[in-house]
Design a protein around this motif. Structure first.
Motif, PDB file in Angstrom:
ATOM      1  N   ARG A 181      -0.387 -18.307 -21.135  1.00 12.82           N
ATOM      2  CA  ARG A 181      -1.343 -18.676 -20.521  1.00 12.82           C
ATOM      3  C   ARG A 181      -2.700 -18.713 -21.246  1.00 12.82           C
ATOM      4  N   GLU A 182      -2.938 -17.670 -21.937  1.00  9.63           N
ATOM      5  CA  GLU A 182      -4.016 -17.532 -23.113  1.00  9.63           C
ATOM      6  C   GLU A 182      -3.734 -18.454 -24.243  1.00  9.63           C
ATOM      7  N   ARG A 215      -6.284 -25.840 -25.161  1.00  3.79           N
ATOM      8  CA  ARG A 215      -7.162 -26.867 -24.307  1.00  3.79           C
ATOM      9  C   ARG A 215      -8.668 -26.836 -24.568  1.00  3.79           C
ATOM     10  N   ASP A 216      -8.935 -25.681 -25.275  1.00  3.83           N
ATOM     11  CA  ASP A 216     -10.267 -25.779 -25.625  1.00  3.83           C
ATOM     12  C   ASP A 216     -10.705 -26.604 -26.774  1.00  3.83           C
ATOM     13  N   HIS A 223      -4.758 -21.765 -22.802  1.00  2.92           N
ATOM     14  CA  HIS A 223      -6.209 -22.001 -22.753  1.00  2.92           C
ATOM     15  C   HIS A 223      -6.880 -22.187 -23.899  1.00  2.92           C
ATOM     16  N   ASP A 224      -6.607 -21.652 -24.736  1.00  2.44           N
ATOM     17  CA  ASP A 224      -7.174 -21.734 -26.231  1.00  2.44           C
ATOM     18  C   ASP A 224      -6.893 -23.241 -26.836  1.00  2.44           C
TER      19      ASP A 224
END
Length: 65
Positions: free
Chosen positions: A16-17, A23-24, A20-21
């Motif tokens: 998940r991390e 997608r940033d 998330h990275d």
């Protein structure tokens, strides 16, 4: 059973991390048109060089026999 659950929980959190990275930074890993053109040109030069070398080796080996 508990170590497996703990491992899967840690793996899920890490994934998940990472997601998330990613997608940033939407531009991360994308190729520009210039990079594609340069890569194609270099591949073309390499293919031409291999053809020239193969032709030279073939003609030299024919002249030896």
């Amino acid at each position: 059973m508990m170590p497996l659950f703990t491992t899967l929980t840690a793996l899920g959190a890490a994934l998940r991390e990472r997601l998330h990275d990613l997608r940033d930074e939407p531009e991360r890993g994308s190729l520009s048109v210039e990079q594609v053109i340069i890569t194609v040109a270099l591949i073309g030069i390499a293919v031409a060089l291999v053809a020239v070398i193969a032709n030279a080796v073939t003609s030299r080996s024919d002249s030896i026999q």
